[in-house]
Enzyme design. Structure first.
Site, short mmCIF file in Angstrom:
data_model
loop_
_atom_site.label_atom_id
_atom_site.label_comp_id
_atom_site.label_asym_id
_atom_site.label_seq_id
_atom_site.Cartn_x
_atom_site.Cartn_y
_atom_site.Cartn_z
NE ARG A 1 -2.29 -1.53 3.41
CZ ARG A 1 -2.07 -2.78 3.80
NH1 ARG A 1 -2.49 -3.79 3.09
NH2 ARG A 1 -1.41 -3.02 4.92
CD GLU B 1 4.08 -10.39 18.09
OE1 GLU B 1 3.56 -10.75 19.16
OE2 GLU B 1 3.46 -9.79 17.20
#
Length: 187
Positions: free
Chosen positions: A70, A107
């Site tokens: 995006r 993560e």
């Protein structure tokens, strides 16, 4: 939802909130609904350009670096508006020809960001753009990759900031000024 800058509440209203996506406990901010509105999309680009002009005293950068995917949309429109070039920061294995890359921590695991090795040279003035800043890992990797090629990255622009996740602060701590149009607290 708390909006950081009241003048952009009109844009914030067009961003769809999707709970538990992509996994339980995550609140996803879907910017595609804002992008579907031509007037709102144009206003977003205009406001990003205005924020950059205020920060740079009207001096446009040479390149706008957009982070896949995006970020490409916003970077391209902003570059057109400013008369700058577009530099694509891509995910692993998607660029033809010689590229440079950086691996960075997620993560749970790692990812890689790449750009063409001739996309920018020493001294290039580059502004980093993406739709959203969360933890800042990808944005920090992009800055490191660009600066490793000798570029100057002093500004980053985002449509959305999730300030509680700390990414914008991590960029500021790295010496990059961060501008976002909308902040969603608590998510």
């Amino acid at each position: 939802m708390t909006i950081q800058e009241a003048p952009n509440a009109d844009l914030a209203e067009l961003i769809r909130t999707i709970p538990d996506h992509p996994k339980p406990g995550i609140v996803f901010r879907d910017i595609s609904t804002l992008m579907l509105d031509g007037g709102a999309f144009a206003a977003t680009i205009d406001r990003m350009a205005d924020a950059l002009a205020r920060a740079n005293g009207g001096d446009p950068p040479e390149l706008i670096a957009g982070i896949e995917a995006r970020g490409f949309v916003f970077a391209s429109a902003l570059a057109y508006r400013l008369g700058a070039g577009v530099l694509m920061m891509r995910k692993r294995g998607r660029l033809p020809g010689p590229s440079v890359s950086i691996e960075y921590a997620l993560e749970y695991g790692t990812d890689m960001l790449e750009m063409h090795d001739d996309a920018c040279g020493p001294g290039a003035s580059v502004v980093l753009v993406d739709d959203l800043i969360a933890t800042g890992g990808t944005a920090l990797a992009a800055v490191e990759l660009l600066e490793g090629r000798g570029a100057h990255v002093r500004q980053a622009l985002f449509v959305i900031d999730l300030p509680e996740l700390g990414g914008a602060q991590r960029l500021r701590d790295a010496g990059v000024a961060v501008h976002s149009l909308i902040g969603f607290d608590g998510d």
